[in-house]
Design an enzyme around this catalytic site. Sequence first.
Site, PDB file in Angstrom:
ATOM      1  N   TYR A 110       0.827  -1.215   0.000  1.00  0.00           N
ATOM      2  CA  TYR A 110       0.000   0.000   0.000  1.00  0.00           C
ATOM      3  C   TYR A 110       0.865   1.272   0.000  1.00  0.00           C
ATOM      4  CZ  TYR A 110      -4.214  -2.753   0.979  1.00  0.00           C
ATOM      5  OH  TYR A 110      -5.261  -3.643   0.904  1.00  0.00           O
ATOM      6  N   LYS A 149       2.406 -15.457   2.556  1.00  0.00           N
ATOM      7  CA  LYS A 149       2.294 -16.146   1.261  1.00  0.00           C
ATOM      8  C   LYS A 149       3.720 -16.507   0.849  1.00  0.00           C
ATOM      9  CE  LYS A 149      -0.143 -17.472  -2.366  1.00  0.00           C
ATOM     10  NZ  LYS A 149      -1.066 -18.621  -2.280  1.00  0.00           N
ATOM     11  N   ASP A 187      -4.256 -17.742   1.597  1.00  0.00           N
ATOM     12  CA  ASP A 187      -5.427 -18.327   0.931  1.00  0.00           C
ATOM     13  C   ASP A 187      -6.104 -19.337   1.853  1.00  0.00           C
ATOM     14  OD1 ASP A 187      -3.016 -19.616   0.607  1.00  0.00           O
ATOM     15  OD2 ASP A 187      -3.410 -20.359  -1.409  1.00  0.00           O
ATOM     16  N   ASP A 224      -5.988  -6.210   5.635  1.00  0.00           N
ATOM     17  CA  ASP A 224      -7.132  -5.414   5.178  1.00  0.00           C
ATOM     18  C   ASP A 224      -8.278  -6.359   4.809  1.00  0.00           C
ATOM     19  OD1 ASP A 224      -8.726  -3.427   4.170  1.00  0.00           O
ATOM     20  OD2 ASP A 224      -7.447  -2.921   2.469  1.00  0.00           O
ATOM     21  N   ASP A 282     -11.727  -7.607   7.400  1.00  0.00           N
ATOM     22  CA  ASP A 282     -13.115  -7.403   6.965  1.00  0.00           C
ATOM     23  C   ASP A 282     -13.872  -8.724   6.915  1.00  0.00           C
ATOM     24  OD1 ASP A 282     -12.953  -4.693   6.747  1.00  0.00           O
ATOM     25  OD2 ASP A 282     -13.678  -4.598   4.683  1.00  0.00           O
TER      26      ASP A 282
END
Length: 353
Positions: free
Chosen positions: A138, A188, A220, A244, A248
């Site tokens: 980001y 990952k 994942d 992020d 959520d």
Amino acid sequence: MKIAVLPGDGIGPEIVAQAVKVMNVLKSEGMKIETEEALLGGCAVEAAKDPFPEATQKLVKAADAVLLGAVGGPQWDTNPRELRPERGLLRIRKDLGLFANLRPAILYPELVSASTLKPEVVAGLDILIVRELTGDIYFGQPRGIEIRNGERYGFNTMHYSESEIRRILHVAFGAARKRNRKVCSVDKMNVLECTQLWHDVADEVAKEYPDVQLTHMLVDNAAMQLVKNPKQFDVMVTGNMFGDILSDEASMLTGSIGMLPSASLDQNNKGLYEPSHGSAPDIAGKDLANPLATILSAAMMLRYTFADEANASRIENAVRKVLQQGIRTGDIYEAGMKKVSCTAMGDAVVAMM
Ligand code: NAD
């Protein structure tokens, strides 16, 4: 305790007023609490042509903690980027160096039917997602969209320094010590070198916390496990982008956005505390909003910035008891319960304390 209070836009002033009422209970019992209000977001754009005006910058720098409602609304959506309410939010996080975002996802037994998952999968859910907030793809350079070989080409850069990873892992392990002593680090590493480093540093930091169990999970799989068997997790720690998305996902397991608090901390546990939801312009000014996420954010403030576990738990227990009594705002209402306003919900928590 110097607390900067930033009600913000939409339902912000209504829900923050309820959390301030709860803090005033502690004040009336002799706790030394000073609160001062300032503008942030759309209201600040209107008053000072800046979503994070100088007076607010000064106040939050001098404060020990910040209590925020929410910012934003459709009337500012077409403003130039610098004059959008959300810009104020990004700037305050950056200005205060808030690198650690803590988002609990708790499903109170009384609200189990609000979740879209089966009760046996989610009843009693209590997860804490710790997300790194100031690094990763980001913020990485280089970034952009440009023409290469005659076509548009988009690129971003994922990066983390060892020290950035280390400090967020310490937050996660510290939080786990106050809970069930389990940390799951999400990466990952099978594809991304940057997250291989994350994985390795997690192993190193874990050696300093022999009383806390560390596991690793690929992002994942973590996304799948969150809906398959979310109760296996205690604290989940991950980078900015994965966090992020997963935070959520985790919050939606509970089905009640009006219930979820959050904390964003700096190196010294100075923090910004706010509900996970937005400014809900559709119900603003009607005394309909659920103030519990904001009240629970104040509880997190007592726990993380002021190390006052007793009063943090006391507020959380008061919220639990109010729910047990069947008192509900519209967003969590079910037939047979007692529907109340935002103000009445705040009063019920105060009375229960
Ligand atoms: P939202 O979270 O504001 O609202 C989504 C839905 O949930 C709405 O139907 C709303 O009425 C309901 N809701 C949210 N909080 C509630 C509460 N406490 N009680 C009862 N119902 C509640 O998300 P949105 O509609 O996508 O965004 C509205 C505005 O909020 C936008 O301008 C957005 O940019 C902003 N926003 C701000 C923040 C923040 O300040 N941290 C976060 C997200 C969105």
